[in-house]
Scaffold this active site. Sequence first.
Site, PDB file in Angstrom:
ATOM      1  N   TYR B 234       8.913   1.260 -14.573  1.00  0.00           N
ATOM      2  CA  TYR B 234       7.551   0.833 -14.908  1.00  0.00           C
ATOM      3  C   TYR B 234       7.700  -0.188 -16.021  1.00  0.00           C
ATOM      4  CZ  TYR B 234       5.319   4.439 -12.073  1.00  0.00           C
ATOM      5  OH  TYR B 234       4.879   5.199 -11.026  1.00  0.00           O
ATOM      6  N   HIS B 266       6.101  -2.561  -6.193  1.00  0.00           N
ATOM      7  CA  HIS B 266       5.411  -1.462  -5.526  1.00  0.00           C
ATOM      8  C   HIS B 266       3.934  -1.414  -5.881  1.00  0.00           C
ATOM      9  CE1 HIS B 266       4.104   2.688  -4.852  1.00  0.00           C
ATOM     10  NE2 HIS B 266       4.920   2.642  -3.830  1.00  0.00           N
ATOM     11  N   HIS B 267       3.629  -1.447  -7.164  1.00  0.00           N
ATOM     12  CA  HIS B 267       2.228  -1.609  -7.538  1.00  0.00           C
ATOM     13  C   HIS B 267       2.101  -2.194  -8.934  1.00  0.00           C
ATOM     14  CE1 HIS B 267       2.274   2.678  -9.194  1.00  0.00           C
ATOM     15  NE2 HIS B 267       1.684   2.023 -10.168  1.00  0.00           N
ATOM     16  N   HIS B 337       5.173  -1.485 -11.335  1.00  0.00           N
ATOM     17  CA  HIS B 337       6.107  -0.481 -10.857  1.00  0.00           C
ATOM     18  C   HIS B 337       7.068  -1.151  -9.880  1.00  0.00           C
ATOM     19  CE1 HIS B 337       6.748   3.329  -8.163  1.00  0.00           C
ATOM     20  NE2 HIS B 337       7.846   2.939  -8.753  1.00  0.00           N
ATOM     21  N   HIS B 416      -6.817   9.907  -7.937  1.00  0.00           N
ATOM     22  CA  HIS B 416      -5.710  10.130  -8.868  1.00  0.00           C
ATOM     23  C   HIS B 416      -5.382  11.612  -9.026  1.00  0.00           C
ATOM     24  CE1 HIS B 416      -3.029   9.500 -12.239  1.00  0.00           C
ATOM     25  NE2 HIS B 416      -3.727  10.351 -12.959  1.00  0.00           N
ATOM     26  N   HIS B 418      -1.573  14.098 -10.169  1.00  0.00           N
ATOM     27  CA  HIS B 418      -0.152  14.008 -10.485  1.00  0.00           C
ATOM     28  C   HIS B 418       0.656  14.437  -9.265  1.00  0.00           C
ATOM     29  CE1 HIS B 418      -0.922  13.803 -15.105  1.00  0.00           C
ATOM     30  NE2 HIS B 418      -1.257  12.716 -14.461  1.00  0.00           N
ATOM     31  N   MET B 491      -3.955  16.788 -12.353  1.00  0.00           N
ATOM     32  CA  MET B 491      -5.265  16.173 -12.505  1.00  0.00           C
ATOM     33  C   MET B 491      -5.937  16.140 -11.138  1.00  0.00           C
ATOM     34  SD  MET B 491      -4.756  12.972 -15.070  1.00  0.00           S
ATOM     35  CE  MET B 491      -4.360  13.239 -16.803  1.00  0.00           C
TER      36      MET B 491
END
Lengths: 620, 620
Positions: B234, B266-267, B337, B416, B418, B491
């Site tokens: 990242y 990737h993002h 990422h 979102h 985890h 989350m």
Amino acid sequence: LPSMQSSGSKPCSCPSFKLREVASMYFTMIAVFLVILVVALQGSAPRGTDFPYKVPLDPQGLLELSWNVSYPEQAVYFQLFIKDLRFGLLFGMSDRGEFENADLAVLWSDGHNSYFGDAWSDAKGQLHMDSQQDYQLLGARRAPEGLYLLFRRVFSTCDPKDYLIEDGTVHLIYGILEKPVHSLQAINISAIHRGLQRVQLLKPNITIPELPSDMKTMEITAPNIVIPSQETTYWCYMAELPDNFPKHHIIMYEPVVTAGNEALVHHMEVFQCAAEFDSFPHYNGPCDSKMKPDRLNYCRHVLAAWAMGAQAFYYPKEAGLAFGGPGSSRYLRLEIHYHNPLVFKGRHDSSGIRLYFTATLRRYDAGIMELGLVYTPVMAIPPGEDAFILTGYCTDKCTQLALPAAGIRIFASQLHTHLAGRKVVTVLSRDGKERQVVNADGHYSPHFQEIRMLKEVVAVFPGDELITTCTYNTKDRSRATVGGFGILEEMCVNYVHYYPQTQLELCKSAVDPGYLHRYFNLVNRFNDEEVCTCPQVSVPQQFFSVPWNTFNRDVLKSLYSFAPISMHCNKSSAVRFPGEWEKQPLPTITKRLQEPVPRCQPTPGPATPVPLNLGELRRD
Amino acid sequence: LPSMQSSGSKPCSCPSFKLREVASMYFTMIAVFLVILVVALQGSAPRGTDFPYKVPLDPQGLLELSWNVSYPEQAVYFQLFIKDLRFGLLFGMSDRGEFENADLAVLWSDGHNSYFGDAWSDAKGQLHMDSQQDYQLLGARRAPEGLYLLFRRVFSTCDPKDYLIEDGTVHLIYGILEKPVHSLQAINISAIHRGLQRVQLLKPNITIPELPSDMKTMEITAPNIVIPSQETTYWCYMAELPDNFPKHHIIMYEPVVTAGNEALVHHMEVFQCAAEFDSFPHYNGPCDSKMKPDRLNYCRHVLAAWAMGAQAFYYPKEAGLAFGGPGSSRYLRLEIHYHNPLVFKGRHDSSGIRLYFTATLRRYDAGIMELGLVYTPVMAIPPGEDAFILTGYCTDKCTQLALPAAGIRIFASQLHTHLAGRKVVTVLSRDGKERQVVNADGHYSPHFQEIRMLKEVVAVFPGDELITTCTYNTKDRSRATVGGFGILEEMCVNYVHYYPQTQLELCKSAVDPGYLHRYFNLVNRFNDEEVCTCPQVSVPQQFFSVPWNTFNRDVLKSLYSFAPISMHCNKSSAVRFPGEWEKQPLPTITKRLQEPVPRCQPTPGPATPVPLNLGELRRD
């Protein structure tokens, strides 16, 4: 082209020009869709011209359904006979016989033109044409006695609006159009003459065993009684075997239904009485009469059972049901359920069951074993539930002890609940893995309890587990439904017919009462209300006082799927096999059976209704 | 006949005799199935010749997928580009990217002959031919740069072995055959070079709003960094807006990806920093570096987010995302990422995001609202769960207070969780009835979190409820997973993008802690073990000490669907709207949304693999 001959063919004097017209129209259409149809219709004529299964749809016998099942094609061939066609009819299937969310074949006429189409009804009962026509019309034939419609339906179409034809009970619905209608949408489904009929559509393909030459028959039939002019009657009639009747094997039986009463005789059973009584009173009258002697309650051992739509029942060639001889009562009780919603008066009836038996005993005696739940209030269903599940276990420990090393073979099954039952299934599990469905009915109705031959004989060995699951609907009830014998109490039972007979008569379970007690304590403590679940109160009383919020409902479910069980592994209803049967662990299942996803078959052909030339239909 | 031209068509010098051969074979086959094909292929050529969506499948860029979606046909058109065809390839879809129980299109060659077929893999990874061929080959073209395969797949086939293409994430899988194979069955799926790529296949059909003439662009890109030679990086890079940059509206943004790095980026996300700090340090390095200044953690307000396979993001014509001006930080953080599984060294990269903005403010500021669960340990998932569900509520009481009478319009959403998250769905409920899915991803992956435009803008009015449900898999965990910020905590959040902006930043819930306390007490009392769930111990500790039998699991589920909730109806993460927000009743749902059952479309055409003339394939 499929045959347009009907079964049981009465001499036919059809007006041939009409048949020709219909056939020609049909040909024209086929020409258009020929290529596509050829692919699909290959071998689509029923093997043999006959429809072996038959059931009246309405109590007057105006509509009669015959059918045949093709397992290779995964399709049902229907022949619907309409005695007196007015302006059309509806025929179809739905989950529990309701006219909302139903899958319907509709024949309708505006008086001049007639159409046949595949439709569905929405949650309000409004009809809509299906985007794909899966009731596939194969022919229509006018005969002096009425109209024959021949059509085909695959078990699983690709239309999500369609009913999936499965094993077990199918709720057939019908409606009669008595006025001309200009379109399908104009049919007001709530204003028509309509009804439902339950059948097992997917009859198993059983090879009929060879019958011995010394076979004899005995008819246990009502003695020309008058059917009471009321909707529901359970008639009881006592019969007896000859003196010193030696042991025989019943190897098949079939219904005997008085001609004209086909729509009234709903189901019939022959019970043998308990051997411990030397004699039973003669009786011929309603089963709920005050005059009925109490001792008749000791006649509960099923010898034969038949329900509408069922055919002859054959024992497998290795086995027969023992009756006669020492240690077996001479007394039999015939019970007939008459369903007479139109309250016909003065109808005479001599229906019953014809037993076929032989003195040349077969290798094995057949036996009946009771699986499922013990009749005890500790197994309860909260009120207002849509689909509450209770499960009864026949554990590995019990089968280990009670079954022979070579195992037993289950060949037939009768599912049983009281009025709240909606589904019943028994699954065989071995080494914690579900292996095979013994019998399943996803549209089970307590009003239609047949003994059903299994499609496949199920072998059960010592150490196997038999798990019976019942689903209940208590939407219309305001208090808990507990287990028990009462009609408003519940049962969850599968009577399995098997051979060779063993000592194991009953392999059932119920939750451990100590854990249920913890549940009532938890309800007391967790919820804000004060609930009287003191132990001096009876279990039904404790259940009746539970405040049924979602938490208490959910925790009861969790309790039933977690708490240890009390096993009834019994030689007879009162005698247990030796061993410790209390606080037994629940069987663990590490691998569930995959629900088979039936592959859908789109029906080729026009996606619009088919016009039919039925001539001008008349108004009375 | 469908076009065989590829998009972005590079000059084509195909060996024309081969193309002719292929076309001739194809024609021969079509002749056979012509009537059927004509019915199905009507309008089956993609509208326009181009494939607007494109994603590399493998990290080396040997396989590249382009596609287009036809909603009228309910079908996806794929163009698969293979740079260096060896002896075939596998391409397909599966629930979560696994190669078992996958739905695959396979091109295989024995060195002389090549075939294309639709196959499936069983639970052991063994390949089988599908009984119906639903990856429908439309064309194959050899070009100097590689092979193009063009095929079509309806969303829902009638084959139960096939994958159902739904909204949300689709896990694409690929494999490369490096040796000749003589049959499909001979392919050893575990021994081949293979991988997975996540995409949103069913991109919504958005009308692109008109863009203003004064539109400007700003690129937030990495400053020619060297991508670290490790699988996952990242990267954090701080950028800043010019001094005294006035308020603008971002009205669209798009990715800027350095050529050659398409398979590695990737993002990417652009965050705005918190306005309460006057300045932020410059930083350019890995986000998890010890050298990264702590203050960068205050740069969390999302301005733009992009993930592989996504295209430009357009705000609706009425709204824009405000940035610049007083009360807004000048500092931006770019996070990229990089996914570098082949550990390439020394790759330079200047990827980032290009913002399009205007000083002519649109009518509404867009806002972002957080729905779902509060980050608190009281919401926990037992270990070893396959699909445990937690639900967060935005109640009628909160929307009543915080939303304008005219309501808000949600136009995009970012789900979102985890690492344990598997599904996320938000549903809008009004008067106790579920009305509309706001966003749903049944194949959600925490590794693929895009901002997605909604197919339909969702209007939310005061009194509406927004219910967000997350499904978790904790099969590989041995202790409970509690809610929280940690990567191994969980989350359940849906960031919804909407307009006009309101003060409501957060509308989330968690179970009432008092009821959770009762649960721990109940666990203590009901179970035979002695569990330390004394109140002085922290909630995570209490959860870690629960013995996770089925009863304790079930009762936790029951608690979560019964106990009152604590609502966070907040202006910012710390400031609640005035009112009583503790021990609130759970929203009651009287009517659930029906899962839409997609109508399956059987694919016409041959039910056997299609031979392809690709010439002799060479071994290295």
